[in-house]
Design a protein around this motif. Structure first.
Motif, short mmCIF file in Angstrom:
data_model
loop_
_atom_site.label_atom_id
_atom_site.label_comp_id
_atom_site.label_asym_id
_atom_site.label_seq_id
_atom_site.Cartn_x
_atom_site.Cartn_y
_atom_site.Cartn_z
N PRO A 19 -16.66 -14.72 7.17
CA PRO A 19 -16.70 -14.43 8.54
C PRO A 19 -15.47 -15.00 9.08
CG PRO A 19 -18.11 -16.18 7.95
CD PRO A 19 -17.91 -15.78 6.78
N PHE A 20 -15.32 -14.65 10.35
CA PHE A 20 -14.23 -15.23 11.26
C PHE A 20 -14.57 -16.50 11.86
CE2 PHE A 20 -13.51 -10.40 11.30
CZ PHE A 20 -12.04 -10.49 10.92
N VAL A 21 -14.51 -17.59 11.17
CA VAL A 21 -14.95 -18.92 11.57
C VAL A 21 -13.58 -19.94 11.38
CG1 VAL A 21 -17.39 -18.40 11.31
CG2 VAL A 21 -16.11 -19.34 9.45
N ASP A 22 -14.19 -21.25 11.65
CA ASP A 22 -13.21 -22.21 11.72
C ASP A 22 -12.76 -22.41 10.08
OD1 ASP A 22 -11.88 -24.49 12.93
OD2 ASP A 22 -12.89 -25.49 11.03
N PRO A 23 -11.34 -22.44 9.97
CA PRO A 23 -10.81 -22.58 8.63
C PRO A 23 -11.55 -23.80 7.67
CG PRO A 23 -8.95 -22.29 10.24
CD PRO A 23 -10.24 -22.58 11.24
N ALA A 24 -11.76 -24.95 8.50
CA ALA A 24 -12.29 -26.12 7.59
C ALA A 24 -13.70 -25.49 7.07
CB ALA A 24 -12.64 -27.08 8.25
N ALA A 25 -14.19 -24.84 7.79
CA ALA A 25 -15.71 -24.18 7.44
C ALA A 25 -15.52 -23.40 6.31
CB ALA A 25 -16.47 -23.56 8.71
N LEU A 26 -14.49 -22.57 6.26
CA LEU A 26 -14.17 -21.63 5.17
C LEU A 26 -14.05 -22.13 3.84
CD1 LEU A 26 -12.42 -18.73 7.08
CD2 LEU A 26 -14.75 -18.91 6.72
N VAL A 27 -13.55 -23.33 3.88
CA VAL A 27 -13.20 -24.21 2.82
C VAL A 27 -14.67 -24.65 2.23
CG1 VAL A 27 -12.40 -26.41 1.85
CG2 VAL A 27 -11.03 -25.15 3.34
N ALA A 28 -15.56 -24.74 2.95
CA ALA A 28 -16.97 -25.03 2.45
C ALA A 28 -17.50 -23.73 1.86
CB ALA A 28 -17.84 -25.65 3.42
N TRP A 29 -17.30 -22.36 2.51
CA TRP A 29 -17.74 -21.54 1.73
C TRP A 29 -17.42 -21.08 0.76
CZ3 TRP A 29 -20.34 -16.57 4.18
CH2 TRP A 29 -20.89 -17.06 5.32
N MET B 55 -3.13 -15.71 4.19
CA MET B 55 -2.39 -16.36 2.87
C MET B 55 -2.63 -17.81 3.05
SD MET B 55 -1.64 -13.57 1.58
CE MET B 55 -0.34 -13.73 0.38
N VAL B 56 -2.61 -18.52 4.24
CA VAL B 56 -2.88 -19.84 4.24
C VAL B 56 -4.20 -20.48 3.87
CG1 VAL B 56 -2.64 -22.02 5.81
CG2 VAL B 56 -0.96 -20.07 5.92
N MET B 57 -5.29 -19.58 4.34
CA MET B 57 -6.66 -19.62 4.01
C MET B 57 -7.01 -19.47 2.45
SD MET B 57 -9.24 -20.79 5.79
CE MET B 57 -9.68 -21.82 4.52
N LEU B 58 -6.09 -18.57 1.98
CA LEU B 58 -6.49 -18.19 0.38
C LEU B 58 -5.77 -19.39 0.02
CD1 LEU B 58 -5.75 -14.51 0.34
CD2 LEU B 58 -7.88 -15.63 0.20
N ALA B 59 -4.76 -19.96 0.13
CA ALA B 59 -4.03 -21.16 -0.61
C ALA B 59 -5.18 -22.42 -0.49
CB ALA B 59 -2.92 -21.57 0.02
N ALA B 60 -5.62 -22.54 0.59
CA ALA B 60 -6.67 -23.51 0.74
C ALA B 60 -7.82 -23.47 -0.32
CB ALA B 60 -7.33 -23.65 2.15
N MET B 61 -8.43 -22.15 -0.29
CA MET B 61 -9.60 -21.93 -0.95
C MET B 61 -9.19 -21.72 -2.58
SD MET B 61 -11.26 -18.52 0.98
CE MET B 61 -12.40 -18.76 2.14
N ALA B 62 -8.05 -21.46 -2.75
CA ALA B 62 -7.61 -21.59 -4.28
C ALA B 62 -7.57 -23.13 -4.70
CB ALA B 62 -6.27 -20.91 -4.65
N ALA B 63 -7.21 -23.95 -3.90
CA ALA B 63 -7.12 -25.28 -4.26
C ALA B 63 -8.29 -26.03 -4.36
CB ALA B 63 -6.31 -26.03 -2.97
#
Length: 283
Positions: free
Chosen positions: A8-18, A44-52
């Motif tokens: 969903p469209f939520v805070d970037p830090a929360a999406l790392v937990a997702w 793309m920034v969010m996906l980089a954090a998720m990949a890490a």
């Protein structure tokens, strides 16, 4: 058939937990949507954090609006993500529909389809290690897979779907089962007519909200906000959202019967417990 999860469209830090939780579950990929004039993290920034922070799950743009971006930079970002993730990155692309996104970055909305075709040719040259202009060296890094990362396209129009057979690996289909079947068939036919071996990857999308009433209410409100520019579409999307165990199972089964290789469950509430609820439901 495998399952994916669109956040969903939520805070970037929360999406790392997702991403961490999805990586521990049965999901094959996690998708991040793209907008400019909206309260969402840059894709793309969010996906980089998720990949890490993940090890197994594929990370995918759901979908990046290519005409809003410089193609050389997008190709470099994509190759970097592909390397960072160990080949787990999938680049989903679309032309975009909302004019405000184009106005915000000074891009022309009317020529977005033609621009995207030009961008794809440029990106392929970058991924092949070819110079993008005379006298310039290559733009690295090289992607993990020769020719570039997995490349999917979203959309409904025939020219948009034709790009799948010409450039891509597969199709991200946001249509409900009643419309998706004809779109899948067209994509398969174009793929065969282009002489491509095998078949395109077919990825369906289903808007879902599973949980207590506040979770469902939040998801409906978020969907209405997102499609606020088109009230009729917003109402239809809310009505079609699957919010019960039976409804979600039926939607997934319907797409499976149409030949989808994967179903992306698009979550609109920030209730992270949905990840496990959906996994248990569809186990």
């Amino acid at each position: 058939m495998t399952l994916g999860l669109a956040v969903p469209f939520v805070d970037p830090a929360a999406l790392v937990a997702w991403a961490r939780r999805a990586d521990a579950g049965p999901y094959a990929r996690i998708g991040v949507p793209d907008r400019i004039v909206y309260d969402n993290p840059e894709t793309m920034v969010m996906l980089a954090a998720m990949a890490a922070v993940t090890e197994r799950i594929r990370v995918q743009s759901e979908v990046v609006l290519a005409p809003l971006r410089d193609p050389v930079l997008l190709a470099k970002q994509s190759a970097t993500l592909d390397r960072l993730s160990g080949g787990r990155f999938a680049l989903g692309l679309g032309v975009g529909a909302r004019e405000d996104d184009f106005q915000a970055v000074g891009a022309d909305h009317a020529s977005r389809g033609r621009r995207m075709d030009e961008q794809l040719a440029t990106m392929r040259r970058v991924w092949a290690g070819e110079p993008v202009a005379p006298g310039l060296g290559p733009v690295g890094p090289a992607p993990v897979r020769a020719g570039g990362p997995e490349l999917l396209f979203g959309g409904f129009a025939r020219p948009a779907l034709a790009r799948i057979a010409r450039w891509g690996t597969g199709y991200v289909c946001p249509a409900p089962p009643g419309y998706a079947g004809a779109l899948f068939e067209l994509v398969r036919r174009q793929w065969k007519d282009a002489g491509r071996p095998g078949e395109p990857l077919l990825v369906a999308q289903v808007n879902v909200a599973l949980g207590p009433e506040p979770t469902v209410a939040e998801a409906r409100a978020a969907l209405l906000r997102y499609y606020g520019f088109a009230p009729e579409l917003a109402a239809q999307s809310v009505q079609a959202m699957a919010t019960t165990a039976a409804g979600i199972r039926e939607a997934v089964a319907a797409h499976r019967d149409l030949g989808a290789h994967e179903v992306m469950l698009s979550c609109w509430s920030d209730d992270i417990e949905q990840i496990d609820r959906l996994a248990d439901l569809l186990a």
